[in-house]
Design a protein around this motif. Structure first.
Motif, PDB file in Angstrom:
ATOM      1  N   TYR A 188     -11.344  -0.007  -2.876  1.00 14.81           N
ATOM      2  CA  TYR A 188     -11.556   0.915  -1.756  1.00 14.81           C
ATOM      3  C   TYR A 188     -10.871   2.262  -1.991  1.00 14.81           C
ATOM      4  N   GLY A 189     -10.242   2.432  -3.152  1.00 14.30           N
ATOM      5  CA  GLY A 189      -9.632   3.702  -3.485  1.00 14.30           C
ATOM      6  C   GLY A 189      -8.201   3.889  -3.007  1.00 14.30           C
ATOM      7  N   LEU A 190      -7.581   2.825  -2.496  1.00 13.42           N
ATOM      8  CA  LEU A 190      -6.203   2.943  -2.036  1.00 13.42           C
ATOM      9  C   LEU A 190      -5.235   2.671  -3.186  1.00 13.42           C
ATOM     10  N   TRP A 191      -4.073   3.290  -3.106  1.00 14.50           N
ATOM     11  CA  TRP A 191      -3.005   3.025  -4.069  1.00 14.50           C
ATOM     12  C   TRP A 191      -2.272   1.793  -3.588  1.00 14.50           C
ATOM     13  N   ALA A 192      -2.212   0.768  -4.449  1.00 13.09           N
ATOM     14  CA  ALA A 192      -1.571  -0.490  -4.059  1.00 13.09           C
ATOM     15  C   ALA A 192      -0.975  -1.150  -5.284  1.00 13.09           C
ATOM     16  N   VAL A 205       0.875  -1.177   0.000  1.00  8.24           N
ATOM     17  CA  VAL A 205       0.000   0.000   0.000  1.00  8.24           C
ATOM     18  C   VAL A 205       0.908   1.221   0.000  1.00  8.24           C
ATOM     19  N   TRP A 206       0.601   2.164  -0.871  1.00  5.84           N
ATOM     20  CA  TRP A 206       1.405   3.374  -1.046  1.00  5.84           C
ATOM     21  C   TRP A 206       0.699   4.570  -0.440  1.00  5.84           C
ATOM     22  N   ASP A 207       1.496   5.518   0.022  1.00  7.56           N
ATOM     23  CA  ASP A 207       0.946   6.762   0.554  1.00  7.56           C
ATOM     24  C   ASP A 207       0.291   7.550  -0.582  1.00  7.56           C
ATOM     25  N   ASP A 208      -0.815   8.183  -0.288  1.00  4.19           N
ATOM     26  CA  ASP A 208      -1.481   9.017  -1.286  1.00  4.19           C
ATOM     27  C   ASP A 208      -2.008  10.274  -0.608  1.00  4.19           C
ATOM     28  N   GLU A 256       6.762   6.268   5.904  1.00  6.30           N
ATOM     29  CA  GLU A 256       7.773   5.707   4.995  1.00  6.30           C
ATOM     30  C   GLU A 256       7.335   5.701   3.537  1.00  6.30           C
ATOM     31  N   GLY A 257       6.065   6.007   3.308  1.00  8.01           N
ATOM     32  CA  GLY A 257       5.571   6.056   1.938  1.00  8.01           C
ATOM     33  C   GLY A 257       4.950   4.771   1.436  1.00  8.01           C
ATOM     34  N   LYS A 258       5.149   3.679   2.178  1.00  9.45           N
ATOM     35  CA  LYS A 258       4.570   2.397   1.755  1.00  9.45           C
ATOM     36  C   LYS A 258       4.646   1.403   2.908  1.00  9.45           C
ATOM     37  N   ALA A 259       3.846   0.337   2.792  1.00  8.97           N
ATOM     38  CA  ALA A 259       3.895  -0.761   3.757  1.00  8.97           C
ATOM     39  C   ALA A 259       3.437  -2.035   3.068  1.00  8.97           C
ATOM     40  N   ILE A 260       4.063  -3.141   3.418  1.00  3.17           N
ATOM     41  CA  ILE A 260       3.626  -4.452   2.937  1.00  3.17           C
ATOM     42  C   ILE A 260       2.480  -4.897   3.831  1.00  3.17           C
ATOM     43  N   VAL A 261       1.332  -5.178   3.216  1.00  2.30           N
ATOM     44  CA  VAL A 261       0.149  -5.525   4.002  1.00  2.30           C
ATOM     45  C   VAL A 261      -0.247  -6.995   3.885  1.00  2.30           C
TER      46      VAL A 261
END
Length: 98
Positions: free
Chosen positions: A88-92, A29-32, A65-70
């Motif tokens: 759900y509208g998330l950047w992934a 998942v990336w920060d947006d 950190e701008g991202k996380a492994i989910v």
């Protein structure tokens, strides 16, 4: 009378290609600039069943950190997880684990 002896086998070694196939895939998942932190936490709880503390930790990792492994696992499941996050509208995205 004894039969022919089987030739000795060399110890099995893992090639780079075999190692590459064994590496799991991950969903990132990336920060947006759009989604609120509370919403990201909610989505992680809803989709992956994380408790609030785990979902909050992952959300803060995305934020700082701008991202996380989910999630991690087979490619097909990571494609599916990525698709659900997009719904759900998330950047992934998904990629091989490093």
């Amino acid at each position: 009378m004894a039969g022919p002896l089987a030739p000795e086998r060399a110890p099995e070694t893992t090639t780079d290609a075999e190692h590459e196939l064994d590496r799991p895939w991950v969903t990132v998942v990336w920060d947006d600039p759009v989604n609120l932190m509370t919403y990201v936490t909610f989505v992680l709880q809803e989709l992956f069943g994380y408790d609030e503390q785990k979902a909050t930790t992952l959300m803060l990792q995305v934020h700082h950190e701008g991202k996380a492994i989910v999630s991690s696992g087979p490619r097909e499941r990571m494609e599916h997880d990525t698709s659900r996050l997009h719904a759900y509208g998330l950047w992934a995205s998904y990629q091989r684990d490093s």
